[in-house]
Design an enzyme around this catalytic site. Structure first.
Site, PDB file in Angstrom:
ATOM      1  CE1 TYR A   1      -3.714  -2.353   0.204  1.00 29.60           C
ATOM      2  CE2 TYR A   1      -2.929  -2.982   2.386  1.00 29.60           C
ATOM      3  CZ  TYR A   1      -3.765  -3.185   1.305  1.00 29.60           C
ATOM      4  OH  TYR A   1      -4.667  -4.211   1.322  1.00 29.60           O
ATOM      5  CB  ILE A   2       3.651   2.490   1.684  1.00 30.24           C
ATOM      6  CG1 ILE A   2       4.459   1.239   1.983  1.00 30.24           C
ATOM      7  CG2 ILE A   2       2.637   2.743   2.779  1.00 30.24           C
ATOM      8  CD1 ILE A   2       5.208   1.281   3.296  1.00 30.24           C
TER       9      ILE A   2
END
Length: 940
Positions: free
Chosen positions: A138-139
């Site tokens: 997600y990052i």
């Protein structure tokens, strides 16, 4: 039968031979046996070496652990200017790192949170709250511009095969910056640990520049969480040093404390837990605690009624994670072995390595430019002299090369280096299209440009130190903005835990049985205490004991006095009357108990068995009472009742015998009059280094205090407040005047009135109040210029240039022109134009001080000087808030007595010349070029 027997014999002989061979084989194997302890020893050493060199401890040269180095190398491989999923970076890094993805992901998050090498996008966690980052899928991340400029250079990198031999990875990255000190490092290996604290980006650059200039650098850690730190025992970051870090706690009001910065190594969650635990154990008293942390730390601590904020702050530092002690241990890997170095030596090595890498880069660039110039010269002569036509008649490849070499031979001196066979081959690869469109002018311009670049490179090589200094300055200019110091460097006073601990227990005593403690609720109550206090006990037989308080402990029978004990308390005086058993003589004495050995019995009488204490009082301020001595009726003394005064006795040590009262038997001793203190008032000093009061003669003498005396504190924002003289009191950092409060003493101040845009002078007497009170105008742009409690002063007014001409200074007698006004009055305006500065000096013709104030000590005063820029008409405080932190301090100016005062004229300040002269205006206001400096004025 015989044949069969022979065969049997032969078989027997063969078996015996095989048996001998087996024994020899077993003996040989036994000589190679490795016992189990040896195996463990070798394996342990191999494992320990691997953990130390390949996992836990960073390299000295580039400041990186192997996993960090592989992450950065992998990100550089993927670098295309766009963000990459962290999961993809982790997968690519696994080509080089022989461990799982979790260790790579954790190391990458830690690198990103240091906000130096990785440009992050998404939820990467919070260093303040301790919240973890989102999952790697997600990052996103990419290398920062700083990392691209400083960390990578393929030409100066040494490469090695990866763990599986399929790829190449760097042995060390060519980092041209003291990265190890900027990021810090921490790791625990086998039998070895490393803890290097992070330092400030800009200060490291300044330190490297000092190293290049031959000066000794002075660097101290700077933590991303801010706070305050005492580096007096830093020991250059080596083992044995200690750094004390404290949270920044502000008093919002009498019932609320606000924590705005936390110590390095803690989070708001862990800090709040420690505060709650301390409250549950009774070390501190709080009503509620709130965590409002978002982008910045904000923890609100609500106090119950009657709890001192100052004492609570000290208790938070003593019993919670608001104060921590960190022990650095600077250990690094250099040439495949651990080495312990100080941070100053690390900085020097990093700077020297940067210098070497810069030199290598210049040499590589010089070589590339030389090669370009060499081939451009070859190409120009090859085409201009039409040497390519000489190969038309050649039949073999060797003849072609020889023909070109022969054509170039007359021009060898014009080339930067010798012509090689590779150069000739490269000439044969020139296309006909390039030959047909060759422009001599363009070629010469290109060669001239290369020559200019070569000269610049050679100049930098000849002046490599100056080039490195400019390199560091350029780094600071490009990346230093926003990286100012976050941790405030301070000196801390030691906090005595027993003085700031909240009273969480009650002391009880059973005098007959000789027990005392806080668990004896059915017995006699003595006082409130804490569970870390010591108690002092006096017995009827004239012995004394100091012991740690507990639930229930035996302290001796016939207790006549018990209370909590304050170590080094010189003001509590004990008045004692005792009868010596040897001759029946009665003695009296006064003594203080400052330091003792815990759990040791001290004898206060002459030591004869059967001696008895007849009278004892404990006096917290050295009071000396009058007592009545009643002799027994059977004595032959003519006067059987008489008075003695303890004030007639000197205070001596506890071992002193005392003065003789009477040789006759005493029936009883009774108090006749309560005594008054025989001690002088307590002398108090103010240490502006730690902003605390003390009695150790550190700092500036404030005065002698007793009873309800107060301290007057005035701050730069134009407020004043009254404080007690307790040593636990906290004070603001922007104090401009601190002195003993006298309700009749006049205060004189000069300030800029923000709304009316004029200077005002105001004389007033501070009111006796517990609240912080404004004594200048409450207009937004108002600012204090100068303040003093000295009586009979003159205001010296300095002016800026008016129409390009200097103006003479003016002097205003304060006593004659400025009346004493109320607190809410604005004061009297100074109706002058172009006022640059107002300061107070002693009136040389002033009378002596009145007797009512003659005992007032020399106050601690500071004065603010505002500079003027006539080109811009702005309030002197419009830039104050942004520049106050960087305000330089001026040296102290001591004003001599009136009889010896002289008034030298300072050199005129040269403001910027305005482009067009403007007529003077009554509301002109000074322009401040820098934050106001503070100067101490000590009045005699």
């Amino acid at each position: 039968m015989e044949d069969k027997g022979r065969k049997d014999d032969e078989s027997i002989n063969d078996d015996s031979g095989n048996e001998d061979d087996g024994r020899a084989q077993n003996n040989a194997d036994s000589s190679r046996i490795i016992h189990l302890p040896q195996l463990y020893q070798n394996w342990f050493l191999d494992y320990a070496s691997y953990v130390i060199l390949e996992r836990a401890v960073p390299a000295l040269e580039d400041g990186l652990k192997p996993v960090q180095r592989r992450i950065l190398h992998s990100m550089n491989e993927l670098e295309d200017g766009r963000y990459n999923k962290v999961a993809n970076v982790i997968g690519n890094t696994m080509k080089y790192h022989p461990h799982g993805d979790a260790s790579i992901g954790d190391a990458m998050v830690q690198l990103g949170q240091r906000d130096l090498l990785i440009d992050m996008q998404g939820n990467w966690g919070n260093i303040f709250t301790g919240d973890s980052s989102a999952a790697p899928r997600y990052i996103e991340a990419r290398l920062s511009k700083f990392a691209l400029d400083v960390v990578f250079d393929a030409d100066t990198t040494i490469w090695q095969a990866s763990y599986d031999g399929r790829n190449k990875e760097p042995v060390l990255l060519p980092v041209k910056f003291p990265l190890l000190l900027a990021q810090g490092a921490e790791g625990i290996a086998v039998g070895l640990a490393c803890k290097i604290l992070p330092h400030n980006f800009n200060e490291l650059i300044d330190g490297s520049i000092n190293v290049l200039k031959g000066k000794k650098p002075h660097i101290f850690p700077d933590f991303p969480t801010g706070g305050m730190a005492d580096f007096s025992n830093y020991n250059d970051g080596m083992k044995g040093g200690k750094v004390i870090i404290r949270a920044k706690i502000n008093v919002t009001d009498k019932k609320t404390l606000t924590i705005t910065e936390i110590p390095f190594g803690t989070t708001t969650t862990s800090l709040i837990d420690s505060v709650i635990n301390a409250n549950e154990k009774g070390k501190i008293k709080i009503r509620n605690i709130e965590d409002n942390t978002a982008e910045n730390v904000e923890i609100l601590i609500h106090l119950p009624a009657g709890v001192s904020p100052d004492k609570t702050i000290d208790a938070l530092y003593a019993f919670t994670d608001c104060a921590l002690s960190i022990s650095p241990n600077a250990c690094v890997i250099e040439k495949q072995s651990p080495r312990f170095l100080g941070v100053t030596e690390m900085l020097r090595i990093a700077t020297d390595r940067t210098l070497s890498l810069l030199q290598k880069e210049l040499e590589v660039k010089k070589h590339d430019l030389t090669e370009q110039l060499h081939f451009a010269s070859l190409e120009k002569i090859f085409i201009e002299k039409r040497i390519y036509r000489d190969i038309e008649s050649c039949e073999t490849w060797e003849e072609v090369l020889q023909a070109i070499e022969a054509g170039l031979k007359p021009y060898k001196k014009k080339f930067p280096r010798e012509i090689t066979r590779e150069d000739v081959i490269k000439l044969t690869e020139i296309k006909i299209k390039r030959i047909s469109k060759f422009d001599t002018f363009i070629a010469e311009e290109f060669m001239k440009k290369l020559l200019d670049e070569l000269k610049a490179v050679q100049h930098n090589l000849d002046n490599i130190v100056e080039y490195a200094i400019e390199y560091f300055k350029d780094l600071k200019k490009k990346y230093g903005t926003g990286r100012e110091r976050k941790t405030e460097i301070k000196s801390f006073d030691a906090i005595v835990a027993t003085r700031v601990a909240a009273s969480n227990q009650k002391l009880y005593v059973n005098r007959e049985e000789g027990f005392a403690g806080y668990g004896m609720r059915k017995d006699e109550f003595v006082c409130d205490c804490s569970d870390i206090d010591d108690i002092i006990v006096f017995r009827r037989d004239g012995t004394m004991l100091v012991t740690r308080i507990s639930d229930k402990a035996f302290v001796g029978k016939d207790i006549i006095y018990i209370n909590t004990f304050k170590r080094n308390d010189e003001r509590t005086v004990y008045n004692l009357v005792y009868r010596d058993s040897s001759k029946g003589t009665t003695f009296m004495k006064r003594f203080a108990v400052t330091s003792v050995i815990r759990d040791k019995d001290y004898i206060l009488t002459r030591g004869n068995e059967g001696s008895e204490v007849l009278y004892l009082t404990a006096n917290p301020n050295g009071e000396a009472e009058v007592v009545t001595i009643n002799l027994k009726a059977t004595t032959t003394a003519r006067v059987k009742i008489f008075d003695v005064n303890f004030a007639d006795l000197a205070i001596k040590g506890r071992d002193a015998m005392g003065n003789t009262v009477t040789k006759y038997p005493v029936r009883k001793v009774m108090q006749k009059e309560k005594g008054v203190s025989t001690l002088s008032a307590q002398k108090i000093w103010y240490d502006d280094t730690v902003h605390r009061l003390n009695t150790d003669e550190r700092g500036t003498f404030i005065g002698e205090f007793s009873g309800e005396d107060k301290i007057l504190v005035m701050t730069q924002d134009g407020n004043y407040r009254l404080s007690s003289f307790e040593l636990t009191s906290h004070f603001e950092e922007d104090i401009v005047l601190i002195t003993k409060f006298d309700e009749k003493r006049i205060i004189t101040s000069a300030y800029w009135e923000g709304e009316k845009k004029k200077y005002y002078i105001k004389r007033f007497v501070p009111e006796l109040t517990d609240k912080k009170t404004k004594f200048i105008s409450e207009a937004d742009a108002s600012q204090l210029e100068a303040v003093t409690d000295q009586q009979h002063v003159i205001a010296e007014i300095k002016f800026g240039k008016d129409k390009g001409k200097e103006q003479a200074d003016e002097r205003l007698n304060i006593d004659e022109n400025i009346p004493v006004m109320g607190m809410k009055a604005l004061g009297k305006p100074l109706n002058y134009s172009k006022v640059k500065e107002v300061q107070f000096i002693t009136d040389p013709n002033a009378p002596g001080e009145e007797s009512s104030t003659s005992d007032i000590p020399t106050p601690v005063t500071k004065k603010t000087v505002l500079d003027i820029d006539e080109e811009h008409e702005q309030s002197p405080v419009e830039q104050f808030k942004s520049k106050i932190a960087a305000a330089p301090k001026k040296p102290k100016v001591v004003i001599p007595p009136a009889s010896a005062v002289k008034h030298p004229q300072p050199e005129p300040v040269k403001p910027k010349q305005s482009q067009q002269s403007q007529p003077a205006k009554s509301d002109d206001k000074p322009k401040k070029r820098r934050g106001p400096s503070q100067m101490s004025l000590d009045f005699e």
